[in-house]
Design an enzyme around this catalytic site. Sequence first.
Site, PDB file in Angstrom:
ATOM      1  N   GLU A 151       0.260 -53.902  22.157  1.00  0.00           N
ATOM      2  CA  GLU A 151       0.593 -53.657  20.751  1.00  0.00           C
ATOM      3  C   GLU A 151       2.097 -53.762  20.519  1.00  0.00           C
ATOM      4  O   GLU A 151       2.535 -54.250  19.477  1.00  0.00           O
ATOM      5  CB  GLU A 151       0.069 -52.278  20.328  1.00  0.00           C
ATOM      6  CG  GLU A 151      -1.452 -52.273  20.252  1.00  0.00           C
ATOM      7  CD  GLU A 151      -2.064 -50.886  20.200  1.00  0.00           C
ATOM      8  OE1 GLU A 151      -2.410 -50.442  19.109  1.00  0.00           O
ATOM      9  OE2 GLU A 151      -2.214 -50.248  21.253  1.00  0.00           O
ATOM     10  N   ARG A 177     -13.774 -37.598  19.921  1.00  0.00           N
ATOM     11  CA  ARG A 177     -14.224 -37.762  18.533  1.00  0.00           C
ATOM     12  C   ARG A 177     -15.703 -38.125  18.490  1.00  0.00           C
ATOM     13  O   ARG A 177     -16.165 -38.908  19.319  1.00  0.00           O
ATOM     14  CB  ARG A 177     -13.420 -38.862  17.842  1.00  0.00           C
ATOM     15  CG  ARG A 177     -12.031 -38.444  17.449  1.00  0.00           C
ATOM     16  CD  ARG A 177     -11.217 -39.610  16.928  1.00  0.00           C
ATOM     17  NE  ARG A 177     -10.198 -40.004  17.878  1.00  0.00           N
ATOM     18  CZ  ARG A 177      -9.433 -41.078  17.778  1.00  0.00           C
ATOM     19  NH1 ARG A 177      -9.553 -41.891  16.750  1.00  0.00           N
ATOM     20  NH2 ARG A 177      -8.526 -41.343  18.690  1.00  0.00           N
ATOM     21  N   ARG A 202       5.750 -48.864  14.322  1.00  0.00           N
ATOM     22  CA  ARG A 202       4.311 -48.753  14.121  1.00  0.00           C
ATOM     23  C   ARG A 202       4.065 -47.756  12.997  1.00  0.00           C
ATOM     24  O   ARG A 202       4.577 -46.628  13.026  1.00  0.00           O
ATOM     25  CB  ARG A 202       3.648 -48.245  15.396  1.00  0.00           C
ATOM     26  CG  ARG A 202       2.178 -48.033  15.205  1.00  0.00           C
ATOM     27  CD  ARG A 202       1.531 -47.409  16.399  1.00  0.00           C
ATOM     28  NE  ARG A 202       0.117 -47.294  16.151  1.00  0.00           N
ATOM     29  CZ  ARG A 202      -0.621 -46.249  16.506  1.00  0.00           C
ATOM     30  NH1 ARG A 202      -0.073 -45.247  17.142  1.00  0.00           N
ATOM     31  NH2 ARG A 202      -1.895 -46.239  16.239  1.00  0.00           N
ATOM     32  N   ASN A 212       7.294 -46.061  18.099  1.00  0.00           N
ATOM     33  CA  ASN A 212       6.025 -45.461  17.693  1.00  0.00           C
ATOM     34  C   ASN A 212       6.261 -43.951  17.598  1.00  0.00           C
ATOM     35  O   ASN A 212       6.275 -43.256  18.612  1.00  0.00           O
ATOM     36  CB  ASN A 212       4.956 -45.794  18.736  1.00  0.00           C
ATOM     37  CG  ASN A 212       3.585 -45.259  18.357  1.00  0.00           C
ATOM     38  OD1 ASN A 212       3.438 -44.536  17.381  1.00  0.00           O
ATOM     39  ND2 ASN A 212       2.586 -45.622  19.141  1.00  0.00           N
ATOM     40  N   HIS A 242      -6.445 -49.729  14.829  1.00  0.00           N
ATOM     41  CA  HIS A 242      -6.217 -50.566  16.024  1.00  0.00           C
ATOM     42  C   HIS A 242      -5.979 -52.020  15.642  1.00  0.00           C
ATOM     43  O   HIS A 242      -6.170 -52.920  16.475  1.00  0.00           O
ATOM     44  CB  HIS A 242      -7.416 -50.543  17.001  1.00  0.00           C
ATOM     45  CG  HIS A 242      -7.661 -49.237  17.684  1.00  0.00           C
ATOM     46  ND1 HIS A 242      -8.937 -48.772  17.958  1.00  0.00           N
ATOM     47  CD2 HIS A 242      -6.812 -48.308  18.168  1.00  0.00           C
ATOM     48  CE1 HIS A 242      -8.852 -47.607  18.579  1.00  0.00           C
ATOM     49  NE2 HIS A 242      -7.572 -47.297  18.712  1.00  0.00           N
TER      50      HIS A 242
END
Length: 399
Positions: free
Chosen positions: A386, A243, A93, A7, A182
Amino acid sequence: MNILVINAGSSSLKYQLLNPDTGVLLAKGLCERIGIDGKFTYKPQVDGKKKLDAIDVAMPTHSEAIQAVLNALVDKDNGVIASMKEIDAVGHRVVHGGEAFNKSVLITDEVMKAVEDCIPLAPLHNPANITGIKACQKVMPGVPMVAVFDTAFHQTMPAKAYTYALPYEYYENDKVRRYGFHGTSHKYVAGRAAAMLGKKPEDLKLISCHLGNGSSVTAIDGGKSVDTSMGFTPLAGLPMGTRSGDLDAGILQYLMNKYKMNIDDMLNVLNKKSGVLGVSGVSSDFRDLENAGKEGNDRAALSVDMFNYGVKKLIGSYAAAMGGVDAIIFTAGVGENSKSQRMAIASGLEFMGVKMDEKANDTRGEEAVISAADSKVKVLLIPTNEELMIAKDTASLVK
Ligand code: AMP
């Protein structure tokens, strides 16, 4: 079979070496400050092997970072494999696959070109992911590489869910639409939910709540994403750590005019200074907020209430969208750990067949059914993984 999962960020790179069939993790770690002063962390998961914690390693580029990872993995004292030949493939990823990718793919020159074409959609993430892939190709020639996209799982959404009510040419010409993120996590927990319930994914309506620093909720009907709360970018949907989530676009004009902000200033506020941090003024971390709330900080309590309320509303709307729901899944940092937030979100939903079990909910970090035995809708706690999903996708493509 061993898969190396990568990643890559702009100055960092996370890695795991794992067996996709058994899920056994051999080693994991992190390269940080790539291009600066290079810090390398290595955590072997095999007894007797020593870890390295943020040691200095020169990493002018991602290539040296990948080389440091390989050196550690095959190190004769503390390595976990004898040679690089024991790495069968690399799974990368990749944040944005646009409309080009609805599943993971073996990386070819055409795939690289298509990932590059998606850079305008994810200008911060895709360039770093591409750099990570190129570095691996350089250091590990001949090893198959697979791209696993955050957006791919959501490509099954129908047009009514992904189209914005803007002039249609912005979709046709500029690809402005809901993509969702996601996806790897939502797909993984949906698969685990089916296994836990002993049902086929095709027979289930699921609502997956990935609640962490970044958060999104997804409606999964028959194993397919049919709606999700993040949008064209990961700024949309729920309020998050920093956010804003969804808001009235008119606010932008009002604040930008009033405070003489340009669009970059405004987006910096929306991405980095908003969410539960902005409302609470305390922290973006839900543990801090829970503690501050208990000590009487009303804004900290309000920020958590707003977040929980947002998740509850999404659960209601996605149940309506699918015409029912068989199970609600909680995952990621908050979903896996915060019993109080799970309870706040899932309580009051008895009218739609959700009945929590307080005792069963008193758990963290492991798969569990946390609804009452007579709850029509099951509520599940499922730790996300993940990396394992990326490793499984990679293995299935190279086998
Ligand atoms: P993630 O982005 O999935 O790593 O999730 C990070 C978020 O999970 C942070 O806001 C953490 O505060 C939150 N988190 C981790 N453990 C707990 C906990 N025990 N209770 C509440 N939130 C937690």
